[in-house]
Enzyme design. Structure first.
Site, short mmCIF file in Angstrom:
data_model
loop_
_atom_site.label_atom_id
_atom_site.label_comp_id
_atom_site.label_asym_id
_atom_site.label_seq_id
_atom_site.Cartn_x
_atom_site.Cartn_y
_atom_site.Cartn_z
N HIS A 191 51.86 37.92 33.84
CA HIS A 191 52.88 36.98 34.27
C HIS A 191 52.50 36.19 35.52
O HIS A 191 52.79 35.01 35.62
CB HIS A 191 54.20 37.71 34.51
CG HIS A 191 55.09 37.62 33.34
ND1 HIS A 191 55.20 38.63 32.42
CD2 HIS A 191 55.86 36.61 32.91
CE1 HIS A 191 56.04 38.25 31.48
NE2 HIS A 191 56.45 37.04 31.74
N ARG A 298 57.17 30.40 25.30
CA ARG A 298 57.38 31.85 25.42
C ARG A 298 58.76 32.09 26.00
O ARG A 298 59.12 31.47 26.99
CB ARG A 298 56.35 32.45 26.38
CG ARG A 298 54.92 32.29 25.98
CD ARG A 298 54.05 33.08 26.96
NE ARG A 298 52.65 32.95 26.64
CZ ARG A 298 51.85 32.03 27.14
NH1 ARG A 298 52.34 31.15 28.01
NH2 ARG A 298 50.60 31.97 26.78
N ARG A 334 59.03 30.70 20.43
CA ARG A 334 58.64 32.01 19.94
C ARG A 334 59.68 33.05 20.32
O ARG A 334 60.06 33.12 21.50
CB ARG A 334 57.28 32.40 20.52
CG ARG A 334 56.75 33.70 19.92
CD ARG A 334 55.39 34.04 20.45
NE ARG A 334 55.46 34.48 21.85
CZ ARG A 334 54.40 34.83 22.57
NH1 ARG A 334 53.19 34.74 22.05
NH2 ARG A 334 54.54 35.22 23.80
N GLU A 431 48.04 37.16 15.04
CA GLU A 431 47.37 37.80 16.16
C GLU A 431 47.02 39.25 15.87
O GLU A 431 46.38 39.93 16.66
CB GLU A 431 48.22 37.70 17.44
CG GLU A 431 49.65 38.18 17.26
CD GLU A 431 50.55 37.88 18.46
OE1 GLU A 431 50.03 37.71 19.56
OE2 GLU A 431 51.78 37.82 18.26
N ASN A 454 44.09 35.65 21.84
CA ASN A 454 43.93 36.74 22.82
C ASN A 454 44.14 38.09 22.16
O ASN A 454 43.31 38.98 22.26
CB ASN A 454 44.93 36.60 23.98
CG ASN A 454 44.81 35.30 24.71
OD1 ASN A 454 43.97 34.48 24.37
ND2 ASN A 454 45.63 35.11 25.72
N ASP A 455 45.29 38.23 21.51
CA ASP A 455 45.57 39.50 20.86
C ASP A 455 44.70 39.71 19.64
O ASP A 455 44.24 40.82 19.38
CB ASP A 455 47.06 39.61 20.49
CG ASP A 455 47.88 40.09 21.68
OD1 ASP A 455 47.30 40.73 22.58
OD2 ASP A 455 49.10 39.83 21.71
N ARG A 465 41.19 44.09 27.38
CA ARG A 465 40.42 43.30 28.34
C ARG A 465 40.79 43.58 29.78
O ARG A 465 40.09 43.20 30.70
CB ARG A 465 40.57 41.81 28.05
CG ARG A 465 42.01 41.36 28.15
CD ARG A 465 42.10 39.96 28.68
NE ARG A 465 41.59 39.01 27.73
CZ ARG A 465 41.78 37.71 27.87
NH1 ARG A 465 42.47 37.25 28.87
NH2 ARG A 465 41.31 36.86 27.00
N CYS A 502 46.88 29.03 19.66
CA CYS A 502 47.61 28.94 20.92
C CYS A 502 47.13 29.97 21.94
O CYS A 502 47.75 30.17 22.96
CB CYS A 502 49.12 29.07 20.70
SG CYS A 502 49.62 30.67 20.11
#
Lengths: 587, 88
Positions: A191, A298, A334, A431, A454-455, A465, A502
């Protein structure tokens, strides 16, 4: 004092800055205990410290209002109430008079007692409050110790160095006072990183051993492009910094010139460029960097702010404003993706939050939560530019379930004669590897795919990571990940739906030729990256990219893929090379 | 002296924001105000006290007001609890 020490972390928010370091210590201030002769004088000293702290908070609030808008003001109001709390002040004054001990010692005891009681109540909502209370307590103690909190009392701009920084803290200081952020913990997708990008503050996170190597007031360079931090840079490093800063300014100017141009390859292939945002305030950033639609809104922040349960009205207000601001372009909202690592909907921390209760799994278990979010989005959809997207989908059944809930809410609104977009599109995040592998099936149920690289990378390669022992294995350019992206895009195109990316990969210059070559239709990223990616696209050819992608898939390791792409980029865009590779400090 | 029991209706219970709202409203009164939960008694004009109650949804709290404007106090509290602290 360390000189010219170079440390590396993750580049969390781009930008280059040099400045004085302010260490933000979240630890509780140490106080000494001693006897006093003049309790009345001590009481006065305490009240003055409280008064001075209040002035600081009011000042911070003023700073904050200018950058972030009115609606977060409540945070400061609560802080002032905690500071001026009647029972705390009365008890402290009483104890000073009775025990004849120094104010900081008495005050800390009073505060600790209350906090102890609060932690006993085992209510999860108070955890974050404890942090606020500690913060207030530290400030008053610092005043008593005559150690001024330069973060609040000076107007000097500074670089914040800390173990971790919460979004609230970032906002508390606001853009006016913080020019850079360095943290010892955290990841690019945490965040605080997202906040730093939103506020356009250069940031480097996960810099190991940072705090043990610095002192307050040190001069530091923060390079948010390469994730490099230089402590007390020498003449040469400063010269390099200035040179790079100049280059950066020229480069940025060039980028901003093309920001409103079309995002199209030299052979006429269009790529939709849209923005990832989390805060309503970021909508302005989207326009500033020439972004059009929002590819990923988000909603976690909205939920976290309301401790997990924002009302339909509150959500509707935000979604409607975003819809109106972005119109006629579209906004993909989302549904909330709060995982087991943020214990809002579960009582305990999970051992394996990434493989646990998160995303659509949480929403389907808390149907009312999902319904409320659908209600809010549908009620905001009259301009017909909103789309819905589900996170962490791993099975077809989840899509079917979510669609049933959506239909139910639609029926309800229809019966109440509330106006909404009956044909609102529904897509999923791809993802989880299962979604990519079965993309052909998923494509029959949805209107679009957005690949969360990313996921997808962390699940495909089984790498966390944020775990430094394995993070070197994390690489979105891994041929295994590339293959899953190809499967997803092909499956989408087979049934004439679109597929976007994304994740951070969408803003990684090295990945762009491959993604375009694989046929990705849309790229969505933090607004600040949009101009650079647009420039790259405008220099590429679609036909050539297809060739590049085809070749990239033949390699057996991400390093080989990278090497190949870098070779091609160096040939075609020599000016980009050093920005992409962060070669600067090795020169 | 008046005492009255209230049930917390808002989903999140009395966390920081409702606690702040309560203090803002109660601070105006001259009466002595106490809030009781089981055997815990806190000052109704203290945000730290109210947060210590950790009153979740469904919790029962007793408000005790003593003073010239005690009837008004109960009225204001009634309104806040009834409206779920304006959170919905």
């Amino acid at each position: 004092m360390k000189n010219n020490l170079i440390l590396r972390g993750f580049p969390a928010s781009p930008g280059l800055v040099i400045g004085k370091l302010k260490i933000l210590n979240n630890k509780v201030e140490f106080v000494q205990e001693y006897d006093i002769d003049d309790p009345e004088g001590e009481a006065k000293r305490f009240l003055k410290a409280v008064g001075d702290t209040k002035i600081d908070i009011l000042k911070a609030r003023e700073n904050f209002d200018k950058t972030m808008g009115e609606e977060f003001k409540e945070i400061f109001d609560v802080q002032i109430m905690i500071l001026e709390d009647k029972s705390v002040i009365e008890r402290t004054l009483l104890n000073i008079r009775e025990t004849k001990k120094n104010a900081e010692f008495v005050y800390k005891n009073v505060m600790n007692q209350i906090m102890e009681n609060m932690t006993k109540t085992d209510s999860k909502y108070f955890k974050e409050r404890i942090f606020d209370i500690t913060d207030i307590m530290n400030r008053v103690i610092k005043k008593l110790k005559n150690r001024d909190d330069i973060s609040l009392s000076s107007d000097e701009k500074m670089i914040i160095g800390t173990y971790t920084i919460t979004p609230t803290e970032t906002m508390k200081f606001g853009k006016n006072l913080i020019i850079g952020i360095i943290t010892e913990s955290g990841g690019i997708t945490s965040h605080s990183s997202i906040m730093a990008r939103a506020l356009n503050i250069p940031a480097v996170v996960n810099v190991k051993e940072f705090l043990s190597n610095v002192e307050e007031g040190d001069t530091v360079i923060v390079d948010g492009y390469t994730g490099t931090v230089i402590i007390n840079p020498d003449e040469n490093s400063i010269k390099n910094f200035k040179k790079r800063e100049d280059e950066y300014i020229t480069y940025n100017k060039k980028l901003m010139e093309i920001k409103d141009e079309e995002s199209v390859t030299i052979d006429g292939h269009n790529i939709d460029l849209s923005a990832n945002i989390e805060l309503y305030e970021e909508v302005a950033e989207v326009k500033k960097y020439g972004g059009r639609g929002i590819g990923l809104f988000r909603t976690e922040f909205i939920f976290l702010q309301e401790n997990g349960y924002p009302s339909v009205e509150k959500q509707k207000k935000i979604y409607t404003s975003v819809s109106e601001k972005i119109f006629p372009d579209s906004v993909i909202i989302r549904t909330v993706d709060i995982g087991g690592d943020k214990p809002i909907y579960v009582d305990e921390n999970e051992k394996n939050p990434f493989l646990g209760f998160r995303g659509i799994r949480v929403s389907l278990k808390n149907r009312e939560l999902l319904k409320d979010q659908f209600r809010a989005v549908l009620k905001s959809s009259v301009k017909k530019n909103l789309k819905l997207m589900l996170p962490m989908v791993s099975s077809i059944d989840e899509v079917i379930q979510a669609k049933l809930v959506l239909d139910e809410v639609k029926k309800e609104l229809f019966n109440q004669q509330i106006d909404f977009d009956k044909d609102i599109e529904l897509g999923i995040m791809v993802e989880v590897p299962s979604a990519a592998i079965l993309a052909e099936e998923f494509a029959k149920y949805v209107n679009f795919f957005s690949i969360g690289t990313n996921d997808l990378t962390q699940y495909t390669l089984a790498v966390d990571r944020n775990n430094t022992r394995v993070s070197h294995l994390y690489d979105a350019l891994d041929p295994a990940v590339l293959k899953l992206i190809k499967m997803t895009v092909d499956a989408a195109h087979d049934v004439n739906i679109w597929a976007g990316v994304c994740g951070e990969m969408a803003s990684d210059p090295i990945a762009i030729p491959i993604l375009i070559g694989l046929g990705v239709d849309e790229l969505s990223m933090a607004p600040v990256f949009l101009p650079e990616i647009k420039m790259i696209i405008r220099l590429l050819s679609f036909e050539e990219s297809k060739e590049i992608a085809k070749n990239a898939l033949l390699f057996k390791s991400p390093d080989k893929v990278r090497e190949y792409i870098i070779g091609i980029i160096s040939e075609k865009f020599p000016n980009l090379r050093k920005y992409i590779l962060g070669e600067f400090y090795e020169e | 002296m008046i005492e009255k029991e209230f049930t917390v209706k808002n989903k999140l219970g009395i966390h920081a924001r409702p606690a702040a709202l309560l203090v803002k409203n109660l601070g105006k009164f001259d009466s002595k105000i106490e809030i009781l939960r089981d055997d815990l008694i806190v000052d109704g004009k203290s945000i730290m006290g109210i947060m210590m109650l950790a009153a979740e949804n469904g919790a029962k709290l007793v408000i005790r007001a003593d003073g010239p404007d005690e009837i008004e106090v109960i009225k204001v509290v009634e309104e806040l609890f009834e409206k779920g602290f304006y959170e919905e």
